[in-house]
Design a protein around this motif. Structure first.
Motif, PDB file in Angstrom:
ATOM      1  N   TRP A   1      43.708  43.816  41.716  1.00  0.00           N
ATOM      2  CA  TRP A   1      42.520  43.845  42.558  1.00  0.00           C
ATOM      3  C   TRP A   1      42.724  42.965  43.791  1.00  0.00           C
ATOM      4  O   TRP A   1      42.467  43.392  44.919  1.00  0.00           O
ATOM      5  CB  TRP A   1      41.310  43.389  41.753  1.00  0.00           C
ATOM      6  CG  TRP A   1      40.049  43.258  42.540  1.00  0.00           C
ATOM      7  CD1 TRP A   1      39.443  42.097  42.922  1.00  0.00           C
ATOM      8  CD2 TRP A   1      39.230  44.324  43.057  1.00  0.00           C
ATOM      9  NE1 TRP A   1      38.308  42.368  43.644  1.00  0.00           N
ATOM     10  CE2 TRP A   1      38.147  43.734  43.730  1.00  0.00           C
ATOM     11  CE3 TRP A   1      39.306  45.704  43.005  1.00  0.00           C
ATOM     12  CZ2 TRP A   1      37.152  44.475  44.354  1.00  0.00           C
ATOM     13  CZ3 TRP A   1      38.308  46.448  43.624  1.00  0.00           C
ATOM     14  CH2 TRP A   1      37.249  45.836  44.285  1.00  0.00           C
ATOM     15  N   LYS A   2      43.213  41.761  43.600  1.00  0.00           N
ATOM     16  CA  LYS A   2      43.444  40.874  44.734  1.00  0.00           C
ATOM     17  C   LYS A   2      44.533  41.445  45.650  1.00  0.00           C
ATOM     18  O   LYS A   2      44.432  41.366  46.871  1.00  0.00           O
ATOM     19  CB  LYS A   2      43.823  39.474  44.251  1.00  0.00           C
ATOM     20  CG  LYS A   2      43.961  38.486  45.392  1.00  0.00           C
ATOM     21  CD  LYS A   2      44.180  37.076  44.919  1.00  0.00           C
ATOM     22  CE  LYS A   2      44.382  36.162  46.113  1.00  0.00           C
ATOM     23  NZ  LYS A   2      44.739  34.813  45.728  1.00  0.00           N
ATOM     24  N   LEU A   3      45.551  42.033  45.081  1.00  0.00           N
ATOM     25  CA  LEU A   3      46.636  42.629  45.856  1.00  0.00           C
ATOM     26  C   LEU A   3      46.149  43.788  46.719  1.00  0.00           C
ATOM     27  O   LEU A   3      46.707  44.060  47.786  1.00  0.00           O
ATOM     28  CB  LEU A   3      47.729  43.130  44.899  1.00  0.00           C
ATOM     29  CG  LEU A   3      48.934  43.791  45.543  1.00  0.00           C
ATOM     30  CD1 LEU A   3      49.963  42.728  45.912  1.00  0.00           C
ATOM     31  CD2 LEU A   3      49.529  44.821  44.607  1.00  0.00           C
TER      32      LEU A   3
ATOM     33  N   GLN B   1      38.451  38.820  35.630  1.00  0.00           N
ATOM     34  CA  GLN B   1      38.498  37.852  36.730  1.00  0.00           C
ATOM     35  C   GLN B   1      38.152  38.472  38.075  1.00  0.00           C
ATOM     36  O   GLN B   1      37.946  37.765  39.057  1.00  0.00           O
ATOM     37  CB  GLN B   1      39.874  37.175  36.788  1.00  0.00           C
ATOM     38  CG  GLN B   1      40.155  36.271  35.610  1.00  0.00           C
ATOM     39  CD  GLN B   1      39.126  35.160  35.477  1.00  0.00           C
ATOM     40  OE1 GLN B   1      38.804  34.478  36.446  1.00  0.00           O
ATOM     41  NE2 GLN B   1      38.609  34.974  34.281  1.00  0.00           N
ATOM     42  N   ILE B   2      38.053  39.787  38.126  1.00  0.00           N
ATOM     43  CA  ILE B   2      37.635  40.465  39.354  1.00  0.00           C
ATOM     44  C   ILE B   2      36.290  39.928  39.818  1.00  0.00           C
ATOM     45  O   ILE B   2      36.017  39.858  41.017  1.00  0.00           O
ATOM     46  CB  ILE B   2      37.602  42.000  39.142  1.00  0.00           C
ATOM     47  CG1 ILE B   2      39.038  42.530  39.004  1.00  0.00           C
ATOM     48  CG2 ILE B   2      36.854  42.705  40.260  1.00  0.00           C
ATOM     49  CD1 ILE B   2      39.125  43.979  38.569  1.00  0.00           C
ATOM     50  N   ARG B   3      35.470  39.492  38.874  1.00  0.00           N
ATOM     51  CA  ARG B   3      34.148  38.958  39.234  1.00  0.00           C
ATOM     52  C   ARG B   3      34.249  37.767  40.177  1.00  0.00           C
ATOM     53  O   ARG B   3      33.294  37.463  40.906  1.00  0.00           O
ATOM     54  CB  ARG B   3      33.375  38.574  37.972  1.00  0.00           C
ATOM     55  CG  ARG B   3      33.863  37.315  37.276  1.00  0.00           C
ATOM     56  CD  ARG B   3      33.123  37.085  35.958  1.00  0.00           C
ATOM     57  NE  ARG B   3      33.411  35.827  35.337  1.00  0.00           N
ATOM     58  CZ  ARG B   3      34.429  35.593  34.521  1.00  0.00           C
ATOM     59  NH1 ARG B   3      35.304  36.548  34.243  1.00  0.00           N
ATOM     60  NH2 ARG B   3      34.592  34.399  33.972  1.00  0.00           N
TER      61      ARG B   3
ATOM     62  N   PHE C   1      36.387  37.615  42.627  1.00  0.00           N
ATOM     63  CA  PHE C   1      36.958  38.114  43.884  1.00  0.00           C
ATOM     64  C   PHE C   1      36.189  39.336  44.378  1.00  0.00           C
ATOM     65  O   PHE C   1      36.778  40.318  44.826  1.00  0.00           O
ATOM     66  CB  PHE C   1      38.442  38.467  43.675  1.00  0.00           C
ATOM     67  CG  PHE C   1      39.273  37.293  43.221  1.00  0.00           C
ATOM     68  CD1 PHE C   1      39.735  36.358  44.128  1.00  0.00           C
ATOM     69  CD2 PHE C   1      39.559  37.123  41.875  1.00  0.00           C
ATOM     70  CE1 PHE C   1      40.490  35.275  43.708  1.00  0.00           C
ATOM     71  CE2 PHE C   1      40.311  36.045  41.440  1.00  0.00           C
ATOM     72  CZ  PHE C   1      40.772  35.111  42.359  1.00  0.00           C
ATOM     73  N   LYS C   2      34.877  39.254  44.326  1.00  0.00           N
ATOM     74  CA  LYS C   2      34.038  40.387  44.736  1.00  0.00           C
ATOM     75  C   LYS C   2      34.151  40.701  46.222  1.00  0.00           C
ATOM     76  O   LYS C   2      33.823  41.797  46.653  1.00  0.00           O
ATOM     77  CB  LYS C   2      32.573  40.129  44.364  1.00  0.00           C
ATOM     78  CG  LYS C   2      32.324  40.152  42.867  1.00  0.00           C
ATOM     79  CD  LYS C   2      30.868  40.022  42.538  1.00  0.00           C
ATOM     80  CE  LYS C   2      30.453  38.588  42.601  1.00  0.00           C
ATOM     81  NZ  LYS C   2      29.132  38.308  42.037  1.00  0.00           N
ATOM     82  N   GLU C   3      34.645  39.749  47.010  1.00  0.00           N
ATOM     83  CA  GLU C   3      34.778  39.957  48.453  1.00  0.00           C
ATOM     84  C   GLU C   3      35.958  40.860  48.820  1.00  0.00           C
ATOM     85  O   GLU C   3      36.076  41.299  49.969  1.00  0.00           O
ATOM     86  CB  GLU C   3      34.922  38.608  49.176  1.00  0.00           C
ATOM     87  CG  GLU C   3      36.271  37.931  49.015  1.00  0.00           C
ATOM     88  CD  GLU C   3      36.513  37.246  47.663  1.00  0.00           C
ATOM     89  OE1 GLU C   3      37.639  36.763  47.443  1.00  0.00           O
ATOM     90  OE2 GLU C   3      35.591  37.188  46.814  1.00  0.00           O
ATOM     91  N   VAL C   4      36.826  41.160  47.874  1.00  0.00           N
ATOM     92  CA  VAL C   4      37.988  42.012  48.137  1.00  0.00           C
ATOM     93  C   VAL C   4      37.527  43.412  48.533  1.00  0.00           C
ATOM     94  O   VAL C   4      36.608  43.977  47.936  1.00  0.00           O
ATOM     95  CB  VAL C   4      38.904  42.076  46.882  1.00  0.00           C
ATOM     96  CG1 VAL C   4      39.907  43.208  46.976  1.00  0.00           C
ATOM     97  CG2 VAL C   4      39.602  40.733  46.672  1.00  0.00           C
ATOM     98  N   ASN C   5      38.189  43.954  49.558  1.00  0.00           N
ATOM     99  CA  ASN C   5      37.954  45.328  50.005  1.00  0.00           C
ATOM    100  C   ASN C   5      39.288  46.069  49.937  1.00  0.00           C
ATOM    101  O   ASN C   5      40.134  45.898  50.818  1.00  0.00           O
ATOM    102  CB  ASN C   5      37.386  45.343  51.426  1.00  0.00           C
ATOM    103  CG  ASN C   5      35.977  44.803  51.444  1.00  0.00           C
ATOM    104  OD1 ASN C   5      35.096  45.331  50.785  1.00  0.00           O
ATOM    105  ND2 ASN C   5      35.772  43.723  52.187  1.00  0.00           N
ATOM    106  N   PRO C   6      39.481  46.863  48.900  1.00  0.00           N
ATOM    107  CA  PRO C   6      40.780  47.507  48.672  1.00  0.00           C
ATOM    108  C   PRO C   6      41.204  48.447  49.800  1.00  0.00           C
ATOM    109  O   PRO C   6      40.390  49.184  50.353  1.00  0.00           O
ATOM    110  CB  PRO C   6      40.567  48.298  47.378  1.00  0.00           C
ATOM    111  CG  PRO C   6      39.404  47.656  46.711  1.00  0.00           C
ATOM    112  CD  PRO C   6      38.535  47.157  47.815  1.00  0.00           C
TER     113      PRO C   6
ATOM    114  N   ILE D   1      44.165  40.237  33.048  1.00  0.00           N
ATOM    115  CA  ILE D   1      44.577  39.425  34.200  1.00  0.00           C
ATOM    116  C   ILE D   1      45.479  40.239  35.125  1.00  0.00           C
ATOM    117  O   ILE D   1      45.458  40.057  36.345  1.00  0.00           O
ATOM    118  CB  ILE D   1      45.252  38.097  33.759  1.00  0.00           C
ATOM    119  CG1 ILE D   1      45.315  37.091  34.909  1.00  0.00           C
ATOM    120  CG2 ILE D   1      46.613  38.332  33.154  1.00  0.00           C
ATOM    121  CD1 ILE D   1      43.969  36.582  35.362  1.00  0.00           C
ATOM    122  N   GLY D   2      46.231  41.181  34.573  1.00  0.00           N
ATOM    123  CA  GLY D   2      47.037  42.088  35.398  1.00  0.00           C
ATOM    124  C   GLY D   2      46.167  42.952  36.287  1.00  0.00           C
ATOM    125  O   GLY D   2      46.489  43.202  37.453  1.00  0.00           O
ATOM    126  N   ALA D   3      45.056  43.429  35.754  1.00  0.00           N
ATOM    127  CA  ALA D   3      44.102  44.210  36.546  1.00  0.00           C
ATOM    128  C   ALA D   3      43.506  43.346  37.654  1.00  0.00           C
ATOM    129  O   ALA D   3      43.314  43.803  38.785  1.00  0.00           O
ATOM    130  CB  ALA D   3      43.002  44.767  35.646  1.00  0.00           C
TER     131      ALA D   3
END
Length: 182
Positions: free
Chosen positions: A86-88, A107-109, A111-116, A80-82
């Motif tokens: 990812w969201k950050l 849980q990254i799955r 938030f696939k729309e995130v663009n780091p 969950i920290g990872a």
């Protein structure tokens, strides 16, 4: 490099404190304010986290921490920290992260729309029960600033409290982190 560890649902445990010393980490971010919750197993930790903390609250803890520090850092997160890292990674207000290394952030799955906005290394386990690891890995590897790796270990292999803990994988990754933190 200044390393900040971002814990899984177990939070700040003696094993994680040991890891922080091995990596010379500056800060440990956890969902419980630094209190060792001493969960007896993953089910208890998960239930407590879901009932009392939740993803968004943990994300807020990490965001506040990162907005309060004045040095450039490398984030290393687990589970969950990872996922909260990812969201950050897409937050414009966070300018002090050089890169992030995220272990088995399932849980990254969601938030696939995130663009780091900074480099993110996603380290996936060999399988997950709730989704296709290879598909998610391949989808995310197409994004700018993202590098993905799939290891031959299970979710939790870095956590001594996990049933999937693997000592040799832990040693391998600690050595890799010492040499490759951005």
């Amino acid at each position: 490099m200044n390393i900040i560890l971002v814990t899984d649902i177990f939070g700040k445990t003696p094993a994680l404190v040991k890891l922080s010393k091995e990596l010379n980490a500056k800060i440990i971010v956890d969902p419980y304010g630094g209190v060792d919750m001493a969960f007896k197993d993953e089910d208890e930790a998960y239930s407590y986290f879901i009932s009392n903390i939740g993803f968004e609250n943990y994300f807020s803890v990490l965001l506040k921490t990162m907005e309060s520090i004045n040095f450039t850092s490398t984030l290393v997160g687990f589970s969950i920290g990872a996922s909260v890292i990812w969201k950050l990674s897409e937050k414009l207000s966070v300018k002090n992260v050089n890169c992030a290394i995220c272990y088995y952030g399932s849980q990254i799955r969601n938030f696939k729309e995130v663009n780091p906005l900074f480099k993110v290394e996603l380290i996936f386990p060999k399988k997950e029960f709730h989704f296709d690891v290879l598909k998610l890995k391949n989808d995310l590897s197409k994004k700018k600033n993202v590098h993905t790796t799939k290891v031959d270990y299970l979710h939790g292999f870095m956590n001594k409290h996990s049933t999937n803990y693997n000592q040799s994988a832990y040693n391998e990754q600690v050595n890799w982190l010492r040499q490759n933190t951005c």
